[in-house]
Design a protein around this motif. Structure first.
Motif, short mmCIF file in Angstrom:
data_model
loop_
_atom_site.label_atom_id
_atom_site.label_comp_id
_atom_site.label_asym_id
_atom_site.label_seq_id
_atom_site.Cartn_x
_atom_site.Cartn_y
_atom_site.Cartn_z
N TYR A 72 0.87 -1.17 0.00
CA TYR A 72 0.00 0.00 0.00
C TYR A 72 0.91 1.22 0.00
N ARG A 73 0.89 1.96 -1.11
CA ARG A 73 1.84 3.06 -1.32
C ARG A 73 3.28 2.57 -1.11
N SER A 74 3.60 1.46 -1.69
CA SER A 74 4.87 0.78 -1.44
C SER A 74 5.89 0.93 -2.56
N ARG A 75 5.54 1.61 -3.64
CA ARG A 75 6.43 1.68 -4.79
C ARG A 75 7.85 2.13 -4.45
N ASN B 291 -1.52 -6.87 -3.14
CA ASN B 291 -1.82 -5.48 -3.43
C ASN B 291 -3.12 -5.09 -2.72
N ASP B 292 -2.99 -4.30 -1.65
CA ASP B 292 -4.14 -3.91 -0.85
C ASP B 292 -4.74 -2.60 -1.37
N GLY B 293 -5.13 -2.62 -2.64
CA GLY B 293 -5.73 -1.44 -3.24
C GLY B 293 -4.80 -0.25 -3.28
N SER B 294 -3.51 -0.49 -3.50
CA SER B 294 -2.54 0.60 -3.49
C SER B 294 -2.82 1.59 -4.62
N PRO B 295 -2.88 2.91 -4.31
CA PRO B 295 -3.20 3.90 -5.34
C PRO B 295 -2.02 4.31 -6.21
N ASN C 279 -8.97 -1.53 -1.15
CA ASN C 279 -8.22 -1.50 0.10
C ASN C 279 -9.08 -2.04 1.23
N PHE C 280 -8.66 -3.16 1.81
CA PHE C 280 -9.40 -3.78 2.90
C PHE C 280 -8.72 -3.57 4.26
N HIS D 270 -4.58 -3.59 6.41
CA HIS D 270 -3.34 -4.36 6.50
C HIS D 270 -3.57 -5.79 6.99
N HIS D 271 -4.35 -5.95 8.05
CA HIS D 271 -4.55 -7.29 8.61
C HIS D 271 -5.30 -8.18 7.64
N GLN D 272 -6.27 -7.63 6.93
CA GLN D 272 -7.01 -8.41 5.94
C GLN D 272 -6.09 -8.83 4.79
N ALA D 273 -5.22 -7.91 4.36
CA ALA D 273 -4.29 -8.23 3.28
C ALA D 273 -3.28 -9.30 3.71
N VAL D 274 -2.82 -9.22 4.95
CA VAL D 274 -1.91 -10.25 5.47
C VAL D 274 -2.61 -11.61 5.47
#
Length: 317
Positions: free
Chosen positions: A21-24, A52-56, A81-82, A84-88
């Motif tokens: 999430y905003r990780s680029r 990818n947690d809905g990263s913009p 985007n759901f 962090h815990h949901q993405a994990v």
């Protein structure tokens, strides 16, 4: 487009799992250090799974490009985007490795620590090696608020968690499968991982200061605290009941005292100020109590809705 390759059904020895999430800005170095860490422990059969947690930003496009030179790179793309815990949880569910190394990709902890986690797991023959901070990073406010979070959680919760634990941990397949069996819709993975049991060993890790602004604001940290406690303990409700009983007993005692003074000494009963003070105190306690009960009812509502914690749009292998 959903791309799944099924030519090799042998599970990887290790899956490195992280979320985006905003990780680029971090992904170049994260992938390079992940590959270096796997080479250091001589692991040739692996996968690197990124959710990818809905990263913009361009995180998704970048990692899809990198699949050309890293064929072991797996991308799970969530529909939005759901959290962090949901993405994990999504990453753990789709990881195929016999061992799963969970790590944030923001480089506060380098993937190069994989070697330490792997060696500790083999040495102790444990199911989980989790990272923790001996000294919290950041300024005085961050250190104080983080310490209060864990102390407050352990005070209120029935599940005790080692203080200052990190996302970073390596887990055996059986531990991950046990974790995924839990049907919680209100996720707090730190508590869930401790609740599953198994043999868990801590490893002290020095966490660096994140470059750029953290997505965990103060309000999000407070929300996490409320979610964590209400998901793992009914102690706040018990405390409210005990406070209510104490206030009721004190009120009856005070009323008895006033009536007794009136009968014995013909004193004037306490006036407007005392009455208003008692009313405001009672109103504040009742409002707080209703709010706490409402939080737990909201948890029940979310659980009985039985909605999925996340929705996968595509999986790229």
């Amino acid at each position: 487009m959903n791309k799944e390759s099924g030519s090799d059904h042998t599970p990887p020895e290790i899956s490195i799992v992280s979320t985006m999430y905003r990780s680029r800005p971090f992904l170049d170095r994260f992938l390079a250090e992940s590959l270096q860490a796997l080479s250091d422990i001589k692991c040739d059969h692996f996968e690197i799974l990124l959710v990818n947690d809905g990263s913009p930003d361009e995180s998704l496009a970048y990692v899809l490009e990198r699949q050309a030179d890293i064929p072991q790179l797996v991308v799970v793309d969530l529909s939005r985007n759901f959290g962090h815990h949901q993405a994990v949880q999504a990453g753990l569910r789709h990881a195929r490795g016999n061992l799963i190394f969970l790590i944030d990709c923001d480089l506060e902890v380098s993937p190069l620590v994989l070697g330490e986690f792997y060696a500790k797991l083999r040495e102790t023959k444990s199911d989980v090696v989790f990272g923790y901070q001996e000294m919290r990073k950041g300024g005085q406010f961050e250190q104080m608020s983080g310490g209060l979070f864990w102390k407050g959680f352990n005070l209120l919760s029935d599940v005790k968690i080692p203080e200052n634990i990190l996302t970073e941990r390596i887990m055996t397949r059986r531990c991950v499968e046990a974790l995924l069996q839990m049907g919680d819709r209100n996720l707090f993975l730190g508590g869930m991982m401790s609740w599953t049991g198994f043999q868990q060993i801590g490893l002290p890790i020095v966490k660096k200061q994140r470059k750029g602004r953290s997505t965990y604001t103060l309000l999000r940290r407070i929300g996490l605290m409320i979610n964590a406690v209400s998901s793992f303990s009914a102690q706040p409700l018990i405390w409210l009941f005990n406070i209510g009983v104490i206030i009721t007993l004190l009120s009856f005692s005070f009323a008895f005292y006033l009536v007794l003074r009136k009968l014995l000494f013909d004193d004037t009963l306490m006036g407007f100020t005392s009455v208003m003070t008692m009313m405001m105190l009672s109103l504040g306690i009742m409002t707080t109590a209703i709010g706490v009960v409402g939080i737990y009812l909201g948890k029940v509502f979310n659980q009985v809705q039985n909605r999925p914690n996340y929705i996968v749009r595509d999986i790229y292998r």
